[in-house]
Design a protein around this motif. Structure first.
Motif, short mmCIF file in Angstrom:
data_model
loop_
_atom_site.label_atom_id
_atom_site.label_comp_id
_atom_site.label_asym_id
_atom_site.label_seq_id
_atom_site.Cartn_x
_atom_site.Cartn_y
_atom_site.Cartn_z
N GLN A 150 0.85 -1.19 0.00
CA GLN A 150 0.00 0.00 0.00
C GLN A 150 0.89 1.24 0.00
OE1 GLN A 150 -2.06 0.59 3.67
NE2 GLN A 150 -3.01 2.51 3.05
N LEU B 277 -5.61 -1.50 4.50
CA LEU B 277 -5.79 -1.59 3.06
C LEU B 277 -7.22 -1.29 2.63
CD1 LEU B 277 -3.77 -4.84 2.27
CD2 LEU B 277 -2.96 -2.48 2.26
N PRO C 112 -6.81 3.38 -0.74
CA PRO C 112 -5.41 3.52 -1.12
C PRO C 112 -5.06 2.72 -2.36
CG PRO C 112 -5.61 2.02 0.73
CD PRO C 112 -6.98 2.61 0.51
N VAL D 212 -3.10 -0.04 -3.98
CA VAL D 212 -2.51 -1.27 -3.45
C VAL D 212 -2.00 -2.10 -4.63
CG1 VAL D 212 -2.91 -3.39 -2.13
CG2 VAL D 212 -4.06 -1.27 -1.48
N ARG E 135 -7.93 -3.19 -5.66
CA ARG E 135 -8.63 -2.65 -4.50
C ARG E 135 -9.09 -3.83 -3.67
NH1 ARG E 135 -13.98 0.43 -6.06
NH2 ARG E 135 -14.23 0.26 -3.80
#
Length: 235
Positions: free
Chosen positions: A11, A103, A143, A145, A158
């Motif tokens: 991340q 995450l 975020p 990732v 995601r």
């Protein structure tokens, strides 16, 4: 003895200086991984002049998803006194669980909003007889990732689902063994080009890298296809 690479979730959190990575290296690689593809949306165009539409016409890109289960255990690091044993003694595997939970936590798309921004706006409009114009509420964003599964599969994703099962605890009720069921949705080319923050180039590069390697591997498989065709011909 062969050395196996470990999968990871990375991340990237944007800051004022440089992005700070939250790297979650899998303590144990999952024993199985489900890779799901869904076809693009079919074009539902009305036929003109009685002619049939193309049944193979689609829009967009196929959907791609991964699901797997991660095992986390603090027993071995504590017993072996290896790297990370100090943290494992204090919190068990809770730090790993917390990293996974980050995450799926959205953050505000702007850094100027918050308590200070709300107070400033209220004071600015206190002496005005006219109401302040409505402000658009900024959307929160998940975020960026990266799912890393070997050198040939690095994709922007995601996290769509996360289920944690804690199984054993220490004397302070810190979990010392847990399993995490993780669901990932891969960002398509359309998705990555819609990413608007500073980390968009990273998502685009990862998407293009894995896609190009997939095409190379598919081309290499033509050798096997040729051999299969030869094998189908009766001698």
């Amino acid at each position: 003895m062969a050395t196996y690479l470990r999968g990871a979730l990375v991340q990237f959190m944007p800051t004022r200086l440089i992005p700070i990575p939250n790297v979650i290296v899998f303590q144990y690689n999952p024993e199985s991984l489900t890779h799901t593809w869904t076809q693009p949306q079919a074009v539902q165009a009305e036929p003109q002049g009685g002619a049939r539409g193309n049944p193979l016409a689609v829009t967009g890109y196929p959907g791609e998803a991964f699901t797997f289960t991660l095992a986390m255990d603090a027993t071995d690091p504590i017993a072996d006194n290896t790297i990370g044993s100090g943290l494992a003694k204090i919190s068990g595997v809770y730090s790993r669980i917390a990293a996974l939970e980050m995450l799926i936590q959205p953050s505000s798309s702007t850094s100027s909003d918050g308590l200070l921004g709300a107070v400033t706006s209220a004071l600015a409009g206190a002496g005005s007889p006219r109401p302040n114009p409505p402000r658009q509420v900024p959307a929160n964003k998940l975020p960026v990732v990266l799912f890393v599964w070997g050198p040939g599969r690095i994709v922007p994703v995601r996290v769509t689902s996360l289920t944690i099962t804690e199984q054993r605890y220490d004397t302070l009720l810190n979990p010392i063994h847990a399993e995490a069921q993780v669901g990932l949705q891969v960002l398509t080319k359309t998705d990555v080009y819609a990413v608007s923050d500073d980390l968009a180039p990273l998502a685009k590069a990862a998407n293009a890298y894995t896609d190009s390697l997939r095409q190379v591997a598919a081309i290499a498989n033509l050798v096997n296809a040729a051999e299969s065709i030869i094998g189908m011909i009766p001698h």
